[in-house]
Design an enzyme around this catalytic site. Structure first.
Site, PDB file in Angstrom:
ATOM      1  N   ARG A 164       0.835  -1.217   0.000  1.00  0.00           N
ATOM      2  CA  ARG A 164       0.000   0.000   0.000  1.00  0.00           C
ATOM      3  C   ARG A 164       0.862   1.256   0.000  1.00  0.00           C
ATOM      4  NH1 ARG A 164      -2.557  -3.701  -0.835  1.00  0.00           N
ATOM      5  NH2 ARG A 164      -4.599  -4.325  -0.026  1.00  0.00           N
ATOM      6  N   SER A 238     -10.552  -0.122   3.678  1.00  0.00           N
ATOM      7  CA  SER A 238      -9.692  -0.302   4.859  1.00  0.00           C
ATOM      8  C   SER A 238      -9.127   1.043   5.297  1.00  0.00           C
ATOM      9  CB  SER A 238      -8.510  -1.217   4.525  1.00  0.00           C
ATOM     10  OG  SER A 238      -8.988  -2.445   4.055  1.00  0.00           O
ATOM     11  N   GLU A 334      -4.116   3.938   6.191  1.00  0.00           N
ATOM     12  CA  GLU A 334      -3.981   3.698   4.744  1.00  0.00           C
ATOM     13  C   GLU A 334      -4.588   4.870   3.973  1.00  0.00           C
ATOM     14  OE1 GLU A 334      -5.209  -0.223   3.208  1.00  0.00           O
ATOM     15  OE2 GLU A 334      -6.100   0.831   1.516  1.00  0.00           O
TER      16      GLU A 334
HETATM   17  C1  FAD Z   1     -15.370  -0.043  -0.452  1.00  0.00           C
HETATM   18  C2  FAD Z   1     -13.908   0.172  -0.744  1.00  0.00           C
HETATM   19  C3  FAD Z   1     -13.073  -0.918  -0.939  1.00  0.00           C
HETATM   20  C4  FAD Z   1     -11.715  -0.727  -1.204  1.00  0.00           C
HETATM   21  N1  FAD Z   1     -10.927  -1.830  -1.413  1.00  0.00           N
HETATM   22  C5  FAD Z   1      -9.612  -1.671  -1.695  1.00  0.00           C
HETATM   23  C6  FAD Z   1      -8.781  -2.821  -1.933  1.00  0.00           C
HETATM   24  O1  FAD Z   1      -9.239  -3.949  -1.917  1.00  0.00           O
HETATM   25  N2  FAD Z   1      -7.479  -2.611  -2.188  1.00  0.00           N
HETATM   26  C7  FAD Z   1      -6.928  -1.358  -2.249  1.00  0.00           C
HETATM   27  O2  FAD Z   1      -5.723  -1.235  -2.502  1.00  0.00           O
HETATM   28  N3  FAD Z   1      -7.685  -0.256  -2.036  1.00  0.00           N
HETATM   29  C8  FAD Z   1      -9.014  -0.381  -1.763  1.00  0.00           C
HETATM   30  N4  FAD Z   1      -9.790   0.722  -1.538  1.00  0.00           N
HETATM   31  C9  FAD Z   1      -9.163   2.053  -1.563  1.00  0.00           C
HETATM   32  C10 FAD Z   1      -9.295   2.795  -2.909  1.00  0.00           C
HETATM   33  O3  FAD Z   1     -10.279   2.221  -3.706  1.00  0.00           O
HETATM   34  C11 FAD Z   1      -7.982   2.796  -3.702  1.00  0.00           C
HETATM   35  O4  FAD Z   1      -6.950   3.376  -2.936  1.00  0.00           O
HETATM   36  C12 FAD Z   1      -8.093   3.574  -5.008  1.00  0.00           C
HETATM   37  O5  FAD Z   1      -6.928   3.391  -5.784  1.00  0.00           O
HETATM   38  C13 FAD Z   1      -8.326   5.068  -4.809  1.00  0.00           C
HETATM   39  O6  FAD Z   1      -8.639   5.618  -6.071  1.00  0.00           O
HETATM   40  P1  FAD Z   1      -9.343   7.018  -6.202  1.00  0.00           P
HETATM   41  O7  FAD Z   1      -9.355   7.362  -7.656  1.00  0.00           O
HETATM   42  O8  FAD Z   1     -10.655   7.007  -5.532  1.00  0.00           O
HETATM   43  O9  FAD Z   1      -8.306   7.950  -5.438  1.00  0.00           O
HETATM   44  P2  FAD Z   1      -8.613   9.238  -4.552  1.00  0.00           P
HETATM   45  O10 FAD Z   1      -9.266   8.832  -3.286  1.00  0.00           O
HETATM   46  O11 FAD Z   1      -9.298  10.266  -5.366  1.00  0.00           O
HETATM   47  O12 FAD Z   1      -7.127   9.720  -4.245  1.00  0.00           O
HETATM   48  C14 FAD Z   1      -6.273   8.964  -3.408  1.00  0.00           C
HETATM   49  C15 FAD Z   1      -4.907   9.679  -3.349  1.00  0.00           C
HETATM   50  O13 FAD Z   1      -4.301   9.655  -4.631  1.00  0.00           O
HETATM   51  C16 FAD Z   1      -4.108  10.984  -5.144  1.00  0.00           C
HETATM   52  N5  FAD Z   1      -4.451  10.904  -6.587  1.00  0.00           N
HETATM   53  C17 FAD Z   1      -5.614  10.464  -7.114  1.00  0.00           C
HETATM   54  N6  FAD Z   1      -5.535  10.467  -8.461  1.00  0.00           N
HETATM   55  C18 FAD Z   1      -4.313  10.919  -8.772  1.00  0.00           C
HETATM   56  C19 FAD Z   1      -3.627  11.171 -10.012  1.00  0.00           C
HETATM   57  N7  FAD Z   1      -4.193  10.945 -11.200  1.00  0.00           N
HETATM   58  N8  FAD Z   1      -2.358  11.675  -9.949  1.00  0.00           N
HETATM   59  C20 FAD Z   1      -1.761  11.915  -8.772  1.00  0.00           C
HETATM   60  N9  FAD Z   1      -2.352  11.721  -7.572  1.00  0.00           N
HETATM   61  C21 FAD Z   1      -3.613  11.211  -7.576  1.00  0.00           C
HETATM   62  C22 FAD Z   1      -5.033  11.877  -4.326  1.00  0.00           C
HETATM   63  O14 FAD Z   1      -4.528  13.215  -4.248  1.00  0.00           O
HETATM   64  C23 FAD Z   1      -5.029  11.165  -2.979  1.00  0.00           C
HETATM   65  O15 FAD Z   1      -3.897  11.523  -2.226  1.00  0.00           O
HETATM   66  C24 FAD Z   1     -11.166   0.572  -1.271  1.00  0.00           C
HETATM   67  C25 FAD Z   1     -12.008   1.683  -1.090  1.00  0.00           C
HETATM   68  C26 FAD Z   1     -13.376   1.484  -0.823  1.00  0.00           C
HETATM   69  C27 FAD Z   1     -14.273   2.682  -0.649  1.00  0.00           C
END
Ligand code: FAD
Length: 346
Positions: A164, A238, A334
């Site tokens: 992570r 998580s 995380e």
């Molecule tokens: C129900 C649920 C289940 C989940 N299960 C998992 C799992 O099984 N495994 C896992 O690893 N994660 C899991 N996650 C966490 C999440 O889905 C991941 O971390 C995902 O990659 C976040 O993507 P996002 O586009 O929503 O990022 P955001 O929440 O929008 O951003 C996360 C971070 O990345 C940065 N960021 C976003 N996009 C960019 C970009 N293009 N360039 C630079 N920085 C950027 C943001 O500034 C922030 O700091 C889960 C979340 C939920 C709600």
């Protein structure tokens, strides 16, 4: 590209936290990003990059420009024997990208089905589930440096993937905007079904020789039965990482807590499920006002509606204190904590 003012971010984060952004823009191209950075520089505002908002916790209004990344497009870059390189725009939804790979008979990311969020955010924390991390299929990515506006290519050795973790969550936190990610996928299939309940579900589905699509279906069914849907109850998956401790520490704890689970993590370390620690510390299903700990999955903190980021942060700190007191283990967040102070100026 339209720059909007005083926009609520409630619908742009899966916790459903209602903070406001001073400026907000959706970018659909690399050129849009450059334009937005020029705007922020002139307005003397820092920048927050937002994908699907499924891994962020907002604790204050943001006197900043929030850039929602909507850059789309998936294309095949090359094919060599059984390897195919696919490039995906950072704003593609991760699960749609997984489905695209399956429709095109490409394998490698089926175990990562149904993870919320965007392709661009996936390398940030080296998303992982059911025994697979994107590290295994990562080829390279393209990103713009916020301070200079210049584009850089990052290869696996530059990204420094960990559990992570990546360089984008550590030394380069908030400094780059990822606009494209390239993946190494495969036309042949090596099933990875040793983790969690996948085998059990496949047996129920009568799939003795599962295809990548069968595995994806099994993962989707497990995730839907275990994890709360952010559309129904605010959460970011998580909240904490599973702690990794030296074997000696684990062995001592195991004497005091004989049911303590642990999974080998390299030759000298053990990964302990944070959910076990949180539940043992008495937090499973507990509510503090409008926020609480999920009653089925204690690793997930939830906003039952109307809760704010500081309430969730406070809840997380109480959990950390109790787990520290009981087990001597510090739980690491995380989820990315976002406030004005954490942002970078162009
Ligand atoms: C129900 C649920 C289940 C989940 N299960 C998992 C799992 O099984 N495994 C896992 O690893 N994660 C899991 N996650 C966490 C999440 O889905 C991941 O971390 C995902 O990659 C976040 O993507 P996002 O586009 O929503 O990022 P955001 O929440 O929008 O951003 C996360 C971070 O990345 C940065 N960021 C976003 N996009 C960019 C970009 N293009 N360039 C630079 N920085 C950027 C943001 O500034 C922030 O700091 C889960 C979340 C939920 C709600």
């Amino acid at each position: 590209m339209k720059i909007q003012e005083n926009i609520s971010l409630k619908d742009y984060n899966t916790f459903g936290i209602a903070v406001k952004a001073k400026f907000f823009a959706e970018v659909i191209s690399k050129e849009n990003i450059i334009e937005a950075l020029t705007f922020a520089k002139n307005a003397k505002k820092p920048v927050l990059i937002l994908g699907g908002g499924s891994n962020v916790l907002f604790t204050s209004d943001l006197d900043a420009l929030v850039l929602k990344i909507n850059i789309r497009g998936i294309e095949q870059i090359s094919q060599d024997k059984d390897k195919v390189i696919l490039a995906a725009g950072a704003g593609e939804m991760w699960h749609d990208f997984v489905l695209y790979s399956l429709e095109n008979n490409l394998t490698g990311i089926e175990n990562l089905s149904l993870i919320p969020g965007t392709v661009g955010a996936a390398p940030m924390q080296n998303i992982g589930a059911y025994g697979v991390e994107i590290k295994a299929v990562f080829h390279s990515l393209e990103a713009i440096e916020i301070s200079s506006g210049l584009s850089h290519t990052f290869l696996p050795r530059d990204v420094n993937f960990g559990y992570r973790e990546s360089v984008f969550k550590k030394g380069l936190k908030g400094k780059y905007i990822i606009y494209k990610v390239n993946f190494n996928l495969s036309t042949s299939h090596v099933p990875n079904i040793g983790y969690g309940d996948i085998q059990k579900i496949l047996a129920k589905m009568n799939q003795a020789k599962p295809t990548a699509k069968n595995i994806s279906d099994a993962v989707i069914s497990i995730r839907q039965s275990k994890l709360p849907d952010p559309k129904r109850v605010g959460n970011a998956g998580s909240f904490f990482k599973n702690p990794v401790v030296p074997v000696e520490v684990y062995n001592k704890l195991k004497i005091a807590y004989p049911t303590l689970p642990g999974y080998s993590n390299g030759p000298s370390h053990i990964k302990i499920p944070a959910a076990y620690l949180i539940e043992s510390a008495g937090w499973k299903g507990k509510k503090l006002g409008k926020v609480g700990v999920h009653d089925k999955q204690p690793l997930v903190l939830v906003n039952y509606g109307g809760g704010n980021g500081n309430e969730i942060l406070e809840l997380s700190r109480e959990i950390q204190l109790d787990v520290q007191k009981k087990f001597g283990i510090s739980l690491e967040r995380e989820v990315n904590l976002i406030n004005d102070k954490s942002l970078i100026y162009p």
